[in-house]
Design a protein around this motif. Structure first.
Motif, mmCIF file in Angstrom:
data_model
loop_
_atom_site.group_PDB
_atom_site.id
_atom_site.type_symbol
_atom_site.label_atom_id
_atom_site.label_comp_id
_atom_site.label_asym_id
_atom_site.label_seq_id
_atom_site.Cartn_x
_atom_site.Cartn_y
_atom_site.Cartn_z
ATOM 1 N N THR A 1 42.988 17.535 -10.768
ATOM 2 C CA THR A 1 43.727 16.358 -10.285
ATOM 3 C C THR A 1 43.638 16.232 -8.898
ATOM 4 O OG1 THR A 1 45.567 17.671 -9.899
ATOM 5 C CG2 THR A 1 45.418 16.963 -12.284
ATOM 6 N N ARG A 2 43.870 14.841 -8.686
ATOM 7 C CA ARG A 2 43.606 14.224 -7.281
ATOM 8 C C ARG A 2 44.840 13.894 -6.889
ATOM 9 N NH1 ARG A 2 43.310 8.401 -6.477
ATOM 10 N NH2 ARG A 2 43.544 8.325 -8.684
ATOM 11 N N TYR A 3 45.310 14.297 -5.358
ATOM 12 C CA TYR A 3 46.475 14.064 -4.903
ATOM 13 C C TYR A 3 46.376 12.583 -4.613
ATOM 14 C CZ TYR A 3 50.140 13.415 -1.599
ATOM 15 O OH TYR A 3 51.309 12.792 -0.923
ATOM 16 N N VAL A 4 47.599 11.780 -5.027
ATOM 17 C CA VAL A 4 47.697 10.412 -4.654
ATOM 18 C C VAL A 4 49.080 9.900 -3.640
ATOM 19 C CG1 VAL A 4 46.642 9.363 -6.553
ATOM 20 C CG2 VAL A 4 49.313 9.997 -6.555
ATOM 21 N N THR B 1 45.316 15.379 -17.133
ATOM 22 C CA THR B 1 46.175 14.768 -16.044
ATOM 23 C C THR B 1 45.078 14.547 -14.932
ATOM 24 O OG1 THR B 1 47.751 16.582 -16.687
ATOM 25 C CG2 THR B 1 48.106 15.177 -14.537
ATOM 26 N N ALA B 2 45.156 13.257 -14.393
ATOM 27 C CA ALA B 2 44.206 12.884 -13.486
ATOM 28 C C ALA B 2 44.793 12.974 -11.862
ATOM 29 C CB ALA B 2 43.950 11.414 -13.562
ATOM 30 N N ILE B 3 46.027 12.706 -11.821
ATOM 31 C CA ILE B 3 46.485 12.921 -10.572
ATOM 32 C C ILE B 3 47.905 13.629 -10.254
ATOM 33 C CG2 ILE B 3 46.090 10.321 -9.860
ATOM 34 C CD1 ILE B 3 49.083 9.470 -10.798
ATOM 35 N N ASN B 4 48.145 14.051 -9.055
ATOM 36 C CA ASN B 4 49.521 14.623 -8.855
ATOM 37 C C ASN B 4 49.959 14.083 -7.466
ATOM 38 O OD1 ASN B 4 49.053 16.495 -6.453
ATOM 39 N ND2 ASN B 4 47.153 17.151 -7.624
ATOM 40 N N HIS B 5 51.293 14.242 -7.239
ATOM 41 C CA HIS B 5 51.821 13.907 -6.150
ATOM 42 C C HIS B 5 52.364 15.023 -5.008
ATOM 43 C CE1 HIS B 5 52.475 9.597 -6.563
ATOM 44 N NE2 HIS B 5 52.496 9.758 -7.911
ATOM 45 N N LYS C 1 50.875 16.963 -19.048
ATOM 46 C CA LYS C 1 51.436 18.429 -19.144
ATOM 47 C C LYS C 1 52.727 18.364 -18.603
ATOM 48 C CE LYS C 1 47.756 21.655 -19.237
ATOM 49 N NZ LYS C 1 46.730 22.629 -18.566
#
Lengths: 615, 302
Positions: A522-525, B58-62, B220
């Motif tokens: 996953t990519r951090y945004v 899942t493509a992104i995380n914060h 997820k």
């Protein structure tokens, strides 16, 4: 050896000041040495029960440590040394550092001195040194000295006079200054004195432990002292009030006939302190003020435990005293670190530091979990024992009040974490770096302490038990606690180890579940890349949420917060001012007026001579 | 060997809680739809949703806190499940029933919301943070009557453990909703807030906050949160059944009792509009707290 410890402290304080004039690094080294050397000497060489005595202008003074003092010495020395390490990078670049450091050493010395005092005179002297050194720290930064400093000073003076009065009364009745003599002959005093002495002493101790209605100095003083000092100010210094209160509550109050009412009153004052402190903490926008009010609230719980005074309640209170030293020490350090790195401690200004200061965040997170009393960290143990003891001793309404306060505490806990570390990341704070290791390590050590005590509370309950046995309680080991088990009066139990393992196992499983094939890919945004009701927020749009954080809640509890003891004091102060103003007007400085006064005085004398002099 | 059996028992309990909780969720959606005069999704719709979510990449995380937030939530649900007696005689589902008591349960139940709050905080979505502040405020509201009810039970039966209270019901042979009726009323009113259906759905508040704290979570993350929510619903219902309705001797009775209880907040919610936060808090500090007081007085004097 006992003398040597205090000589080193005093000499260290003086040397720190002097060496600051030669070179700053020398000063730092001397400062740390004058904290660490006596502490090491203390733990290596001083044994419980060892006393020395000498005479000073005809009074016998006696110094020695007992088990209760030994327990509190962990808080004082442990927190003192860690805060000492923390202070060096935290205070770097400030003016008058020699003064700060020597005051710091004097504070630690005076607290240890209080624990060593076996007689009332040295107790009072050390108490005054502690008050003075902390007062000088409160006004150290020179802001709002009039408002905050005077408040602290006035309340400390009230406490000191009350205590002095009690000491004089005790000496006149007892012809002895020893604390042990007071305890043994207290039963033979007449009832008025039996009420007066504990109340006067409790006023003295209540000021330091910020008990309602003597708490009004706390929020200002805690937030105005430098954070490096506030961590011991709130963490350790306030515990001296608790220490004194424990002695009064356990040794004197049970002897008083009808002393039950004094206990209940103090317990309720403690509970009101807790509720008020919590609600005001929720309303604060400044981290220092928030933590200051939270300290007041936490001390309220401890006071409740001490006042209720059953074995379990006393265990709870003393355990919470240690815990409070750990987590509140850490939290004030966190605030200091954030303030040092960003220049402000206001939630409405600084946000989103989690990625910039991760270790500080970790320390803050663990301390907050401990503060909130959530298992598996140590705060839970203290809370659990307090609730069980209150229910077991039939304080049903009190337990609800305490519960309300500690549930409302979640609100300010979240506000603290969210305000500093979470939320929108702003460009303004993009440059912020993690605090130096010398600041982060002490906080992490303190936070880790809450973790260890959460799993093995027996480590600290053992010295608490020793202190309580010395004061005449039966041994509580095996009845209320084991190394990692707790029991209540009805025999219900909490096994802390299975809880800890269950929590770790579930957390680890789901952490892996979420991370596997996930986190790396996953990519951090950024925090701007969010679904804001289907619209993409633009770069310049401000999405920070920090003003009026708990407005609906505060609106609901507004009636509770309207009544503020501070207002009454201010009202009283204004009244006194008016009175003094009037008195001042009498002295006009005009000779003729004074002549008129003299004439009036003589006329009055002549008119009433019959009644006055029987002529 | 014993450890293996214990772990198997724990897994069985979790699976049971997951299935029951998820089905209840689906059934509630159906019931709501029928009352709204819609067809509604099938009762197993929640399972479909859950497996769809787990299958998504899942493509992104914060950031780290948002990443682990759902795990915190799950800890709270599963650990509290471990401490709640599922059936009267324990059996396969004993788990850690004897190692904790009610006060521990109250506190571990807060662990999840706090973790969720932290996760939601890091996303930076203002709606999430507003939802969290509302949720915490409301919690202060409903915890008061809830704790009052529990304290009333504790002083009536001189124990703070769930198993102890269940045994007490067994001995008297009467459910606690009859032996301490006011505590039951206070607890049920508190339950309305605990389940966050209307009029207390101020946290998620679909039309105001775009589902609040759970927004920004997908795949997820959302699956973990959703299953945690289902397990947690089961935990709360079972706790109520254990405390007030004499527990259950077998799974069928358990399902019947929990479902009957579940209908209270659901049906009350379907026909109610949403409160504002302060109205919600004031509601809980009104009649429910009053009944809590009566319950304590009743426990002390009767």
């Amino acid at each position: 050896m006992i003398y040597l410890i205090f000589v080193i402290f005093l000499g260290g304080a003086a040397l720190t000041w002097l060496s600051g004039k030669i070179h700053p690094i020398l000063r730092d080294v001397v400062f740390l040495a004058s904290l660490i050397v006596p502490s090491v000497l203390f733990y290596m060489n001083v044994e419980v029960g060892q006393t020395v005595s000498f005479s000073l202008i005809g009074y016998k003074l006696s110094w020695g440590i007992n088990y209760l003092g030994y327990l509190f010495s962990y808080i004082v020395v442990g927190l003192g040394v860690l805060a000492g390490f923390y202070a060096i990078p935290a205070m770097k670049g400030k003016k008058n550092l020699g003064f700060f450091y020597s005051n710091f050493v004097l504070s630690i010395m005076s607290m240890l001195g209080i624990l060593f005092s076996r007689d009332l005179i040295s107790f009072f002297i050390f108490w005054e040194i502690m008050t003075w050194s902390s007062y000088l720290m409160v006004v150290f930064q020179g802001k709002d000295v009039q408002k905050v400093g005077i408040k602290y000073f006035v309340f400390s003076a009230i406490g000191a006079y009350a205590m002095l009065m009690a000491i004089v009364i005790i000496y006149s009745l007892n012809q002895s200054m020893m604390i042990s003599d007071l305890v043994s002959s207290f039963a033979s005093f007449d009832p008025t004195m039996q009420w007066l002495i504990p109340i006067l002493l409790l006023v003295g101790f209540g000021v330091k432990s910020a008990m309602m209605p003597l708490h009004v100095w706390a929020s200002g003083s805690y937030s105005h002292a430098p954070m490096a000092y506030t961590s011991i100010f709130s963490g350790a210094l306030s515990k001296m009030g608790i220490y004194g209160m424990v002695i009064v509550m356990v040794s004197l109050v049970p002897i008083i006939p009808e002393g039950f009412w004094l206990r209940e009153t103090i317990a309720w004052l403690g509970a009101i302190t807790a509720v008020g402190g919590t609600l005001w903490a929720v309303a604060q926008d400044d981290a220092k003020k928030l933590l200051a009010y939270s300290s007041v609230a936490q001390l309220g719980y401890i006071i409740v435990g001490v006042a209720v005074g059953t074995p379990l309640a006393m265990l709870a209170a003393l355990f919470m005293a240690v815990m409070h030293g750990l987590f509140k020490g850490a939290l004030f350090m966190v605030t200091g670190a954030v303030e040092r790195q960003t220049g402000t401690s206001n939630f409405t200004e600084v946000t989103g530091l989690i990625r910039k200061m991760p270790w500080t965040f970790l320390a803050a997170l663990m301390s907050i979990i401990a503060l909130a009393g959530i298992p598996p960290l140590g705060g839970f143990v203290g809370k659990w024992m307090l609730y069980e003891s209150l229910i077991g001793s039939s304080h049903y309404i009190l337990v609800i009040v305490i519960f309300f306060s500690s549930t409302a505490a979640f609100l300010y806990c979240y506000k603290f974490l969210f305000g500093f570390f979470l939320g929108q990341e702003e460009k303004e704070w993009a440059h912020v770096k993690e605090a130096p290791a010398m600041m982060v390590v002490p906080m992490l050590l303190l936070a880790f302490g809450t973790f260890v005590l959460g799993a093995f509370p027996g480590l600290i309950l053992d010295p608490i038990n020793a202190g309580m046995q010395e004061m005449g309680f039966a041994s509580t080991q095996g009845k209320y606690w084991e190394m990692s088990m707790l029991f209540n009066e009805w025999g219900d139990q909490i096994m802390l180890q299975p809880i800890l393992y269950a929590i770790i196992a579930v957390f680890a499983f789901f952490a892996i579940f979420l991370t596997i094939k996930g986190f790396k890919k996953t990519r951090y945004v950024t925090t701007k890349d969010i679904s804001s009701s289907g619209e993409v927020p633009l770069e310049h749009e401000n999405l920070t949420f920090s003003v009026n954080f708990f407005q609906p809640f505060l609106r609901t509890v507004e009636p509770l917060m309207k009544r503020q003891i501070d207002k009454y004091y201010n009202e009283f102060g204004r009244g006194m001012e008016a009175l003094f103003d009037f008195t001042r007007r009498v002295y006009t400085g005009n000779g003729q007026t004074y002549a008129l006064y003299a004439v009036i005085f003589i006329v009055i004398l002549l008119m009433f001579k019959n009644t006055l002099f029987g002529l | 060997m014993e450890l293996t059996l214990n772990i198997l028992g724990a897994i069985a309990t979790i699976v049971l809680a997951f299935i029951v909780g998820m089905s209840y969720g689906g059934i509630v959606r159906k019931i709501t739809a029928r009352i709204h005069n819609r067809m509604g999704p099938p009762w197993y719709q929640n399972f479909i949703d859950a497996f769809k979510l787990i299958g998504k990449t899942t493509a992104i995380n914060h950031g780290i806190m948002q990443h682990f937030g759902p795990a915190f939530v799950m800890v709270s649900s599963i650990v509290s499940l471990m401490f709640i007696p599922i059936l009267n005689n324990g059996g396969w589902f004993t788990n850690l029933n004897f190692d904790g008591d009610l006060i521990f349960l109250i506190y571990i139940m807060v662990f999840g919301p706090l973790g969720m709050a932290l996760g939601a905080g890091q996303t930076g979505n203002p709606n999430s943070a507003i939802g969290v502040t509302r949720g915490l405020s409301q919690m202060v509201g409903f915890e008061i009557p809830w704790v009052m009810a529990l304290v009333a039970l504790m002083i009536q039966f001189d124990t703070t453990s769930v198993t102890g209270l269940m045994e007490a019901q067994h001995e008297t042979g009467r459910w606690m909703m009859f032996t301490s009726p006011f505590a039951f009323i206070a607890a049920v009113l508190a339950m309305l807030g605990m389940f966050r259906y209307s009029p207390f759905d101020i946290v998620g508040a679909p039309t105001e906050l775009a589902s609040g704290p759970v927004s920004e979570n997908g795949g997820k993350y959302l699956f973990t949160m959703m299953s945690s929510g289902s397990i947690f619903a089961f935990v709360k219902l079972t706790l109520y059944v254990d405390l007030f309705m004499g527990g259950a001797d077998n799974l069928i009775i358990l399902v019947l009792k929990t479902f009957a209880l579940y209908m209270v907040p659901v049906l009350y919610g379907i026909v109610s509009p949403r409160y504002r936060t302060e109205q919600s808090i004031k509601f809980f500090w009104g009649w429910p707290t009053f009944f809590g007081f009566i319950a304590i007085l009743y426990a002390v004097f009767v």
